[in-house]
Each structure stands twice: as structure tokens, then as C-alpha cells.
Design a protein around this motif. Structure first.
Motif, PDB file in Angstrom:
ATOM      1  N   ILE A 196       0.848  -1.190   0.000  1.00 46.42           N
ATOM      2  CA  ILE A 196       0.000   0.000   0.000  1.00 46.42           C
ATOM      3  C   ILE A 196       0.886   1.243   0.000  1.00 46.42           C
ATOM      4  O   ILE A 196       0.641   2.193  -0.740  1.00 46.42           O
ATOM      5  CB  ILE A 196      -0.929   0.002   1.229  1.00 46.42           C
ATOM      6  CG1 ILE A 196      -1.895  -1.177   1.172  1.00 46.42           C
ATOM      7  CG2 ILE A 196      -1.712   1.309   1.329  1.00 46.42           C
ATOM      8  CD1 ILE A 196      -2.721  -1.335   2.421  1.00 46.42           C
ATOM      9  N   ARG A 264      -7.145  -1.632  -2.156  1.00 41.24           N
ATOM     10  CA  ARG A 264      -6.294  -1.780  -0.971  1.00 41.24           C
ATOM     11  C   ARG A 264      -6.395  -0.586  -0.034  1.00 41.24           C
ATOM     12  O   ARG A 264      -6.070  -0.700   1.145  1.00 41.24           O
ATOM     13  CB  ARG A 264      -4.840  -2.002  -1.389  1.00 41.24           C
ATOM     14  CG  ARG A 264      -4.600  -3.304  -2.131  1.00 41.24           C
ATOM     15  CD  ARG A 264      -3.129  -3.490  -2.462  1.00 41.24           C
ATOM     16  NE  ARG A 264      -2.923  -4.731  -3.186  1.00 41.24           N
ATOM     17  CZ  ARG A 264      -2.995  -4.851  -4.508  1.00 41.24           C
ATOM     18  NH1 ARG A 264      -3.265  -3.777  -5.238  1.00 41.24           N
ATOM     19  NH2 ARG A 264      -2.816  -6.011  -5.085  1.00 41.24           N
ATOM     20  N   ARG A 270      -3.405   6.340   2.054  1.00 42.80           N
ATOM     21  CA  ARG A 270      -2.014   6.175   1.630  1.00 42.80           C
ATOM     22  C   ARG A 270      -1.191   7.414   2.006  1.00 42.80           C
ATOM     23  O   ARG A 270      -0.053   7.305   2.462  1.00 42.80           O
ATOM     24  CB  ARG A 270      -1.952   5.944   0.123  1.00 42.80           C
ATOM     25  CG  ARG A 270      -2.323   4.543  -0.309  1.00 42.80           C
ATOM     26  CD  ARG A 270      -2.164   4.409  -1.823  1.00 42.80           C
ATOM     27  NE  ARG A 270      -2.053   3.024  -2.234  1.00 42.80           N
ATOM     28  CZ  ARG A 270      -3.084   2.263  -2.590  1.00 42.80           C
ATOM     29  NH1 ARG A 270      -4.315   2.780  -2.555  1.00 42.80           N
ATOM     30  NH2 ARG A 270      -2.913   1.014  -2.957  1.00 42.80           N
TER      31      ARG A 270
END
Length: 293
Positions: A196, A264, A270
Motif C-alpha cells: 500500500i 487496498r 495512503r
């Protein structure tokens, strides 16, 4: 899934491999561990007419330190890097990246050259190599050239390698004095999953281990290529390392990335994790730097 038909070549030297790549220009692909290439061939994403195997070329399997430089042949497996005492002593963040990559089976097959050459934005080894300012040794029938790894990646699956040019080795100048680095990755699972976010940081302190003299912060999975964070580096350079300073650098790193949204994680998640991993890898780098004389 079945592999498409292809002609197989198994040269004994890097020179022979380069000659084959030049002769079959545009129709041949180099084969190292095959963990990416063979999968893409089975999926019909790639269908080269010929594969040039690099697995039996001794010079590509060198991993040694000489005159302050660590030389890692492109054919050195990730498992060999993960288990290397030399790597753990001289460039431990690279060992951390190697141990984070895939599963034992994948690490036994995958090579450092393949992990770099595939130019996957989420690859585990490039951030640490960028943090250590590694240089790629590129070989072709026309000769050898060297390129900083930070200049090698041009986009997902795209590199600065010229046609018929092979990655022969990675050269890393071993840090001296009060210097250290750290690597971390984050995935949905601990193995067999795409990162990720991944990050690596390098710090070099002055002679009294009080002021940051050099710094590199590298990020993966949050842009089309592995990238450096110039904003975070600008916050850190010339300063006394503190937790508050690392918080500022983490915020700056968040602004330098351009993550995507997929199953994800969201782009915002992120970006937040970039800050977390930047802060943690800086702390790892500082701890190592202060432990070295």
C-alpha cells in the motif's frame, strides 16, 4: 495458464547476453528469476519471441565489498540479500526491504536486477536503494554506462534503459561515520500482496552526531515511480534531529506524493501512511546513525 512459445538462449557471459539482446533487438527479453516476466507471459501481457536467460552468468551473482563500495550483481537473489551479513552490516535498510519482499519461494527466485528492471511503483527494493544513492551499472554490446537509480524509473514498467541494454549490477557506496537508514512497508497482508505504501530514509549526521548533514527520503507505491521527497529533505537538512522535526518532515512527505485509490486503500489513507512510515524510518535511521562511530 500456459506459456506462449519462445526460443530460449542461455549465454555464459554478460558479453554473450548483450550480443544476443543486440542481435534480436526488440524481440528478446532477459530472464532472471522470472517472477514477473513469466507471469506476464502467461497472462499474455508480454509475448517475446526469445528469452535470454541470465541465470548461469557467474559475474551477475557477485555480492562483495571492495574499496568502500558494495557491489551486487543483477542476478543476486533477494533471499541472498536478505541473508547477507555484509548487507546487514553496511546497508541494513536494503536487507529490511529484501526480507519484506514476497514469500520465501519468491525471494529464492527473484533477483535484484529483476525487481529494479520491472519498474513496479510498489517494489520493495528501490526505496532503500534510492535512500542509499545507489548507482546502476548498465551493460550493452556498445559498452557500459552508470546511472543513479533515482534517474532510472520513468513510469510504471518504464525505465531509462536503452533497447538491448541489461542491468549488470548495483553499486552502493557504503556509508561512513554517523549514518543510518531504515525501510518499512505496509500491505494488507504480510506477504504475497502489493504494498500500500513503502518508504526508506537515510540520515548522515555531522562529526558530533548532532546536526543532519545529508538526508534522502524515498517513497514507493504513492506515485507512478518510486520517488524522493524533496520537501521532507529540505525540512531536515542542517537541523538537529528531534521528534518534532520528524513530524514536520512527515507532513512534508505527504505533500510530495500522488497516491491512487484502489481496493487496498484510499488515496488519503495512503497519504497518511506516508507520513507514518516517513517518521518511523527517520527514527530508524537516526538510531543507527547514533550507534555508529
Amino acid at each position: 495458464m500456459i506459456l506462449p512459445k519462445f526460443e530460449f538462449h542461455e549465454p555464459a557471459t554478460i558479453g554473450e547476453a548483450c550480443e544476443l539482446m543486440a542481435h534480436y533487438r526488440g524481440k528478446a527479453r532477459p530472464l532472471a528469476g522470472g517472477t514477473d516476466l513469466l507471469v506476464n507471459m502467461k497472462k499474455k501481457i508480454l509475448s517475446p519471441e526469445r528469452l535470454v536467460s541470465l541465470g548461469r552468468i557467474p559475474e551477475l551473482s557477485r555480492l562483495e565489498r571492495s574499496n568502500g563500495t558494495l557491489w551486487i550483481g543483477a542476478g543476486v537473489t533477494v533471499s541472498a540479500i536478505a541473508a547477507s551479513e555484509t548487507v546487514d552490516r553496511d546497508v541494513p535498510a536494503l536487507g529490511q526491504g529484501a526480507r519484506a519482499l514476497g514469500t520465501p519461494l519468491i525471494r529464492n527466485l527473484a533477483t535484484i536486477g529483476g525487481n529494479i528492471g520491472s519498474a513496479r511503483p510498489a517494489a520493495d527494493l528501490p526505496p532503500a536503494l534510492i535512500a542509499y544513492d545507489a548507482v546502476l551499472v548498465l551493460q550493452s554490446a556498445a559498452g557500459e554506462r552508470r546511472l543513479p537509480i533515482a534517474d532510472f524509473f520513468k513510469g510504471p514498467g518504464q525505465t531509462a534503459a536503452r533497447e538491448a541494454e541489461l542491468i549488470a549490477a548495483v553499486a552502493i557506496r557504503v556509508p561512513v561515520g554517523h549514518a543510518g537508514a531504515g525501510y518499512l512497508n505496509l500491505g494488507v497482508r504480510k506477504a504475497q500482496d502489493c504494498n500500500i505504501v513503502n518508504a526508506a530514509s537515510f540520515l548522515e549526521l555531522d562529526e558530533r552526531a548532532e546536526i543532519i548533514r545529508a538526508v534522502r527520503v524515498a517513497l514507493g507505491s504513492v506515485g507512478p515511480t518510486p520517488l524522493r521527497s524533496p520537501s521532507a529533505e529540505a525540512v531536515l537538512i542542517g537541523q538537529k534531529p528531534t521528534e518534532a522535526l520528524f513530524d514536520l518532515a512527515a507532513d512534508a512527505a505527504r505533500r510530495d506524493c500522488s497516491p491512487i485509490l484502489d481496493f487496498r486503500g484510499s488515496a488519503e489513507y495512503r497519504r497518511d501512511m506516508v507520513g507514518v512510515l516517513t517518521r518511523r524510518t527517520l527514527s530508524m535511521a537516526l538510531a543507527e546513525a547514533r550507534s555508529r562511530n
